[in-house]
Design a protein around this motif. Structure first.
Motif, PDB file in Angstrom:
ATOM      1  N   UNK A 109       0.833  -1.208   0.000  1.00  0.00           N
ATOM      2  CA  UNK A 109       0.000   0.000   0.000  1.00  0.00           C
ATOM      3  C   UNK A 109       0.865   1.255   0.000  1.00  0.00           C
ATOM      4  N   UNK A 110       1.869   1.246   0.853  1.00  0.00           N
ATOM      5  CA  UNK A 110       2.739   2.425   0.968  1.00  0.00           C
ATOM      6  C   UNK A 110       3.525   2.653  -0.314  1.00  0.00           C
ATOM      7  N   UNK A 111       4.027   1.570  -0.908  1.00  0.00           N
ATOM      8  CA  UNK A 111       4.833   1.713  -2.119  1.00  0.00           C
ATOM      9  C   UNK A 111       3.994   2.213  -3.289  1.00  0.00           C
ATOM     10  N   UNK A 112       2.803   1.649  -3.453  1.00  0.00           N
ATOM     11  CA  UNK A 112       1.928   2.073  -4.555  1.00  0.00           C
ATOM     12  C   UNK A 112       1.499   3.522  -4.374  1.00  0.00           C
ATOM     13  N   UNK A 113       1.156   3.887  -3.130  1.00  0.00           N
ATOM     14  CA  UNK A 113       0.735   5.269  -2.875  1.00  0.00           C
ATOM     15  C   UNK A 113       1.865   6.256  -3.141  1.00  0.00           C
ATOM     16  N   UNK A 114       3.105   5.870  -2.828  1.00  0.00           N
ATOM     17  CA  UNK A 114       4.249   6.756  -3.076  1.00  0.00           C
ATOM     18  C   UNK A 114       4.353   7.120  -4.548  1.00  0.00           C
ATOM     19  N   UNK A 115       4.125   6.142  -5.411  1.00  0.00           N
ATOM     20  CA  UNK A 115       4.212   6.410  -6.850  1.00  0.00           C
ATOM     21  C   UNK A 115       3.063   7.277  -7.322  1.00  0.00           C
ATOM     22  N   UNK A 116       1.848   6.968  -6.905  1.00  0.00           N
ATOM     23  CA  UNK A 116       0.705   7.727  -7.401  1.00  0.00           C
ATOM     24  C   UNK A 116       0.672   9.144  -6.832  1.00  0.00           C
ATOM     25  N   UNK A 117       1.352   9.393  -5.724  1.00  0.00           N
ATOM     26  CA  UNK A 117       1.407  10.747  -5.174  1.00  0.00           C
ATOM     27  C   UNK A 117       2.563  11.556  -5.747  1.00  0.00           C
ATOM     28  N   UNK A 118       3.413  10.937  -6.537  1.00  0.00           N
ATOM     29  CA  UNK A 118       4.539  11.667  -7.119  1.00  0.00           C
ATOM     30  C   UNK A 118       4.054  12.573  -8.244  1.00  0.00           C
ATOM     31  N   UNK A 119       4.925  13.487  -8.646  1.00  0.00           N
ATOM     32  CA  UNK A 119       4.575  14.422  -9.724  1.00  0.00           C
ATOM     33  C   UNK A 119       5.083  13.956 -11.079  1.00  0.00           C
ATOM     34  N   UNK A 120       5.616  12.738 -11.143  1.00  0.00           N
ATOM     35  CA  UNK A 120       6.148  12.232 -12.401  1.00  0.00           C
ATOM     36  C   UNK A 120       5.018  11.995 -13.399  1.00  0.00           C
ATOM     37  N   UNK A 121       5.213  12.453 -14.635  1.00  0.00           N
ATOM     38  CA  UNK A 121       4.162  12.333 -15.648  1.00  0.00           C
ATOM     39  C   UNK A 121       3.871  10.910 -16.074  1.00  0.00           C
ATOM     40  N   UNK A 122       4.815   9.982 -15.848  1.00  0.00           N
ATOM     41  CA  UNK A 122       4.586   8.611 -16.283  1.00  0.00           C
ATOM     42  C   UNK A 122       3.456   7.946 -15.516  1.00  0.00           C
ATOM     43  N   UNK A 123       3.184   8.405 -14.311  1.00  0.00           N
ATOM     44  CA  UNK A 123       2.102   7.785 -13.530  1.00  0.00           C
ATOM     45  C   UNK A 123       0.749   7.967 -14.208  1.00  0.00           C
ATOM     46  N   UNK A 124       0.656   8.917 -15.140  1.00  0.00           N
ATOM     47  CA  UNK A 124      -0.617   9.206 -15.782  1.00  0.00           C
ATOM     48  C   UNK A 124      -0.985   8.177 -16.843  1.00  0.00           C
TER      49      UNK A 124
END
Length: 679
Positions: free
Chosen positions: A186-201
């Motif tokens: 949960x923590x690892x996935x949330x860290x990525x989705x809360x980042x500002x990196x455009x690839x998460x989109x």
């Protein structure tokens, strides 16, 4: 015995003649009789099997053809050496100049050949004798890092190669058992989705969240492809946490998750078109990028596979051609294609190679300015205007300017002299994209935007750097061509502006600065600085030796002093890429020879005692300073006021210290809801 053991092995071809085979003699396989049979006067008995005759005949024919080709090649070389020069359409100097301007082939220490394109800073070092001498002394620049960042070899998870696999691929049950606890994931996935990196989109967050919850309710029902997606997302989150917190345990977890990602992709038979595979591979590449801090040959090849899989899956064709593709899935496919193209162009640029993604026959529409919530509506509303800032706005704009950059890089690799019409067209395309920027993403000073979010402010610099970098690459070849003063100034002005902007940006990322939280994003701009600085050094070197130089172009002392200042700002901020750090040191040494008096320079024999320490500059040198309206000259009364002193590299681990010493020699030291429908 099993069926496989009962299968007959294919018989080897009997190449020796029958008498030699029976007597176990070494046969030279000559026809009509071998040497052994001739010696023993049994020429009539010398006979071969039918397969042996065919094989020997084919081999003799191949050797004959090889000798014939060698003779023809020798004959052609003789013709070339005796050909009259009046038939040559280009003089040798022009041929050499064109070849020099379109990249270089470097022989490596291992006997291989490495190509560096003209858009890369390494192709410029040949023009700067001092910089080239530094690289020749320190070693080949292209193999300082190579593939090649330190890896964690003590992982308890078997490593697998995505292309070739391994003898032991984990089953789905094995991978599920090796996953961390749900709270950790949960923590690892949330860290990525809360980042500002455009690839998460490229992931639709509401859809992924629904699938994620379903996974934990029934883990055994998940497909290997979606499992690969989950593990790859978690590995990016773990790598981000490890990088930010300098946590070795989290770094080990990121390595384990990366290895599990490859197992899941192989188990999913990733070469077959199916959902989640492209997204998984892109996140796997992102995790490796965060880990290494630089683009490597491994990532370049891996991304090439991704672009091939995209064309196999039809991402280069707009989803509107198939009415069975839902609106949500269609928009996500456009986002994925834009991300793959942008990554391909950027990674090829950083390696000095050319991206061919723009040359594909494609009609995929650009991504639209939607939020993830907009895509849940039925029907999907019209896209928001770009002046409405959403998480997608920056990516939409960046994709447009990135495609123009890709065309410019491709044009810079052509072996012919630049076509003025083509250069003018690309310049117009670049200016058009810049004019179409929405108001909130147009370049403005930090003083004018101090109330804006850090992501918005650094995003403006990112777009501006792409624009200036594209101008540098577009007009770079004119630096060595006479009678092109206007184009040469275009290149020099763009490179100077890029360096000026980096002064402001790097100062704002210092400890306690207004953009200190954006330092990981800013560190990626080191490659842009190296290109601009190399161009300015090359231009200054030519102006110094040219008797016909324009007087307005000769005063480069202030610009070089600015370059030296940015080198030291980068030293304080830190450079993850060893290759870029090596270039930074070479640039600094070249500039110091121009702007630092000899009595104030550090003795190379004792430079390890003053590694990257400040040197007293000439009081007469005027150092450009950044202001809201541009740069102005300030007399350097003291060293602290002119060029600030910064500490040495502060690598957090002993491994990095060892790597640094291996690079620069033992004398150096460091301080320590709904699922998308798939047609």
């Amino acid at each position: 015995m099993s069926d496989e053991q009962n299968r007959k092995k294919p018989q080897r071809v009997q190449l020796a003649c029958l008498p030699c085979r029976q007597a176990k003699l070494k046969c030279n396989r000559e026809s009509p009789a071998c040497d052994q049979c001739v010696k023993r006067l049994r020429e009539r008995d010398c006979a071969y099997t039918e397969r042996g005759l065919r094989y020997n005949a084919a081999k003799q024919k191949a050797e004959f053809m090889r000798e014939k080709v060698d003779r023809l090649e020798s004959f052609v070389n003789q013709l070339k050496s005796t050909a009259p020069t009046k038939h040559n359409t280009r003089s040798p100097n022009v041929e050499h100049s064109l070849a020099h301007a379109t990249g270089k082939l470097r022989l490596t220490d291992t006997g291989g050949v490495h190509f560096v394109g003209p858009s890369h800073w390494e192709s410029i070092i040949e023009d700067i004798a001092e910089v080239k001498a530094y690289f020749d002394l320190q070693g080949s620049p292209e193999y300082l890092v190579d593939d090649d960042s330190p890896s964690l070899q003590d992982s308890h998870i078997i490593a697998a190669d995505i292309q070739f696999g391994t003898a032991n691929i984990y089953r789905k049950e094995d991978m599920l058992a090796l996953l961390p606890a749900k709270l950790v994931v949960d923590r690892l996935v949330a860290t990525w989705f809360r980042s500002s990196d455009g690839l998460r989109l490229i992931l639709h967050a509401p859809t992924f969240q629904a699938e994620y919850q379903q996974f934990w309710r029934a883990p055994g029902d998940v497909s290997p492809a979606w499992l690969a997606l989950l593990i790859s997302v978690a590995s990016v989150g773990a790598e981000i946490l490890a990088s930010n917190q300098h946590d070795a345990n989290m770094g080990q977890l990121a390595e384990d998750l990366r290895r599990l990602t490859t197992h899941a992709l192989i188990l999913a038979e990733y070469v077959k078109p199916q959902p989640h595979v492209i997204e998984s591979l892109m996140h796997h590449i992102k995790s490796l990028l965060v880990k290494s801090g630089d683009v490597t040959s491994e990532l370049y090849v891996l991304l090439g596979n991704v672009s091939r899989l995209c064309t196999q899956g039809g991402y280069h064709r707009d989803p509107s051609h198939n009415p069975n593709i839902s609106s949500l899935c269609a928009e996500m496919r456009r986002r994925i294609w834009d991300a793959v193209c942008a990554y391909d162009i950027k990674m090829c640029y950083q390696l000095g190679l050319v991206s061919v993604v723009n040359l594909l026959t494609q009609d995929t529409a650009p991504s639209s300015n939607y939020t993830d919530e907009d895509l849940l509506c039925d029907p999907i509303p019209p896209p928001r205007p770009l002046r409405d800032q959403t998480p997608m706005t920056w990516s939409v704009v960046y994709s447009k300017i990135s495609h123009v950059l890709g065309d410019i890089i491709y044009c810079s690799h052509t072996p012919n002299k630049p076509d003025p019409a083509e250069v003018a067209r690309l310049d117009a395309d670049l200016q058009r994209v810049r004019d179409e920027l929405p108001p909130q993403l147009r370049m403005r000073s930090l003083e004018e935007s101090f109330l804006d979010a850090p992501e918005l402010r650094t995003g403006r610099y990112g777009l501006e750097f792409v624009h200036l970098k594209a101008l540098c690459v577009l007009y770079q070849r004119y630096l060595s061509l006479p009678d092109h003063t206007a184009e040469r100034k275009q290149c020099v002005n763009a490179a100077t502006a890029l360096v000026e902007h980096q002064v402001v940006l790097l100062q704002a990322t210092q400890d306690g600065g207004e953009l200190s939280t954006s330092l990981p994003f800013v560190r990626a701009f080191i490659h842009d600085f190296n290109l601009a600085a190399m161009l300015l050094c090359s231009h200054a070197n030519r102006q110094k030796t040219s008797a016909t130089a324009d007087e307005s172009e000769n005063d480069s002392t202030a610009v070089l002093a600015l370059v030296l200042r940015v080198c030291r700002l980068w030293e304080q901020c830190g450079v993850n890429s060893i290759k870029a750090r090596h270039a930074l040191r070479a640039i600094q040494r070249f500039v110091e020879q121009r702007v630092v008096p000899p009595e104030s320079r550090v003795d190379p024999a004792h430079e390890h005692d003053a590694l990257w320490q400040p040197t007293m500059t000439n009081p007469e040198i005027r150092i450009p300073r950044s202001t809201p309206s541009g740069l102005h000259d300030v007399t350097a009364e003291t060293q602290q006021d002119a060029i600030p002193s910064f500490p040495s590299f502060t690598d957090p681990s002993a491994d990095q210290d060892m790597l640094f010493q291996e690079l620069f020699g033992p004398g150096y030291f460091t301080q320590s809801g709904s699922t998308p429908d798939w047609p």
